[in-house]
Design a protein around this motif. Sequence first.
Motif, PDB file in Angstrom:
ATOM      1  N   VAL A   1     -56.768-112.181 -22.909  1.00 60.60           N
ATOM      2  CA  VAL A   1     -55.966-111.189 -23.626  1.00 60.60           C
ATOM      3  C   VAL A   1     -54.842-111.874 -24.403  1.00 60.60           C
ATOM      4  O   VAL A   1     -54.126-112.725 -23.870  1.00 60.60           O
ATOM      5  N   ILE A   2     -54.676-111.497 -25.674  1.00 63.09           N
ATOM      6  CA  ILE A   2     -53.593-112.018 -26.504  1.00 63.09           C
ATOM      7  C   ILE A   2     -52.379-111.089 -26.428  1.00 63.09           C
ATOM      8  O   ILE A   2     -51.270-111.536 -26.206  1.00 63.09           O
ATOM      9  N   TYR A   3     -52.621-109.796 -26.616  1.00 61.40           N
ATOM     10  CA  TYR A   3     -51.540-108.827 -26.402  1.00 61.40           C
ATOM     11  C   TYR A   3     -52.098-107.424 -26.221  1.00 61.40           C
ATOM     12  O   TYR A   3     -53.255-107.147 -26.537  1.00 61.40           O
TER      13      TYR A   3
ATOM     14  N   VAL B   1     -47.762-117.122 -27.741  1.00 64.69           N
ATOM     15  CA  VAL B   1     -46.571-117.037 -28.590  1.00 64.69           C
ATOM     16  C   VAL B   1     -46.321-118.406 -29.231  1.00 64.69           C
ATOM     17  O   VAL B   1     -46.122-119.402 -28.533  1.00 64.69           O
ATOM     18  N   ALA B   2     -46.346-118.428 -30.564  1.00 65.58           N
ATOM     19  CA  ALA B   2     -46.091-119.678 -31.288  1.00 65.58           C
ATOM     20  C   ALA B   2     -44.608-119.875 -31.573  1.00 65.58           C
ATOM     21  O   ALA B   2     -44.120-121.001 -31.646  1.00 65.58           O
ATOM     22  N   GLY B   3     -43.870-118.781 -31.733  1.00 68.04           N
ATOM     23  CA  GLY B   3     -42.441-118.863 -32.051  1.00 68.04           C
ATOM     24  C   GLY B   3     -41.926-117.510 -32.521  1.00 68.04           C
ATOM     25  O   GLY B   3     -42.628-116.493 -32.404  1.00 68.04           O
ATOM     26  N   THR B   4     -40.725-117.488 -33.022  1.00 65.34           N
ATOM     27  CA  THR B   4     -40.125-116.248 -33.523  1.00 65.34           C
ATOM     28  C   THR B   4     -39.458-116.520 -34.867  1.00 65.34           C
ATOM     29  O   THR B   4     -39.158-117.667 -35.219  1.00 65.34           O
ATOM     30  N   ARG B   5     -39.223-115.448 -35.617  1.00 64.95           N
ATOM     31  CA  ARG B   5     -38.461-115.534 -36.857  1.00 64.95           C
ATOM     32  C   ARG B   5     -37.833-114.167 -37.112  1.00 64.95           C
ATOM     33  O   ARG B   5     -38.231-113.164 -36.502  1.00 64.95           O
TER      34      ARG B   5
ATOM     35  N   VAL C   1     -42.236-111.888 -33.343  1.00 64.67           N
ATOM     36  CA  VAL C   1     -43.010-112.888 -32.611  1.00 64.67           C
ATOM     37  C   VAL C   1     -44.190-113.313 -33.470  1.00 64.67           C
ATOM     38  O   VAL C   1     -44.953-112.476 -33.964  1.00 64.67           O
ATOM     39  N   GLN C   2     -44.320-114.622 -33.640  1.00 64.81           N
ATOM     40  CA  GLN C   2     -45.471-115.187 -34.339  1.00 64.81           C
ATOM     41  C   GLN C   2     -46.490-115.677 -33.305  1.00 64.81           C
ATOM     42  O   GLN C   2     -46.120-116.299 -32.306  1.00 64.81           O
ATOM     43  N   LEU C   3     -47.768-115.379 -33.545  1.00 62.14           N
ATOM     44  CA  LEU C   3     -48.829-115.710 -32.612  1.00 62.14           C
ATOM     45  C   LEU C   3     -49.594-116.945 -33.061  1.00 62.14           C
ATOM     46  O   LEU C   3     -49.699-117.219 -34.262  1.00 62.14           O
ATOM     47  N   LYS C   4     -50.123-117.675 -32.107  1.00 61.19           N
ATOM     48  CA  LYS C   4     -50.899-118.875 -32.416  1.00 61.19           C
ATOM     49  C   LYS C   4     -52.236-118.481 -33.045  1.00 61.19           C
ATOM     50  O   LYS C   4     -53.029-117.746 -32.447  1.00 61.19           O
TER      51      LYS C   4
END
Length: 269
Positions: free
Chosen positions: A183-185, A234-238, A247-250
Amino acid sequence: MDTIRALIADDEAHLRDYLESQLKTVWPELRVVAHAANGLEALRMTDEEAPDVVFLDIRMPGLTGLDVAARLVDGPKPPHIVFVTAYDQYAVDAFEHSAVDYLLKPASLERLEKTVAKLKARLKPAAAAEGAVPAAALQALLAQLAAGGVAAAVPAPAPAAAPLQWIRASHGEETRLIPIDEVIYFQSNDKYTSVFVAEGESLIRTPISKLREQLDEQQFWQIHRSVIVAARHVAGTRQDFRGRLMVQLKGRPEQLVVSRNYVDLFRGM
């Protein structure tokens, strides 16, 4: 090598079917000759079908998988046994150091491939003639588990707080069994909750508020009242042009809004 025959014992039909479908992928020549929904049925079907391999769920009503194994090992020709479990780290540790294999539910293809490789090695004529997994090894394992209190604890239901291991979700006309690790989200969607995995979107009826109680909070983060994301994706945020934290996803184009109540999760990122 002659056709290898197997029995799958689990009190949950969809998990029996899931394991069989995974086995067809990694071991297509294996023939599953019987399913059993409880321990007594597993013993009866083993006697009738004489399988070479028995996949035994540890927690079953009536006789547990450990009870069944203890009886099978006393037979004239014990089958090779693979325990299947969703619980009990002590048992897992014991299996790790024994000649008997185990699988954690739901079994991933990678883990199942390792089990199949072990079974094939043990089922070779030379290994079988030498007793690749002697009865004494299984008896020693069962004694070790019993000494640790595992056998006594097995009939008890799983704790309510145990994290989910899989999700049963609707995808069009199909019902899919999705390992929680895929599951991713999750995202609340009117009367349903959407489950996003690499292959697409499926639906479940569980409200996201109830779902949160069943997830490992170290692995799944709620970032909005309608969104729970797998931390490993989760790859990071901006910040967007409106000042919202995203939230940026991989490896995925979509970005998920973090509500103000959950911004603290990402302090320091």
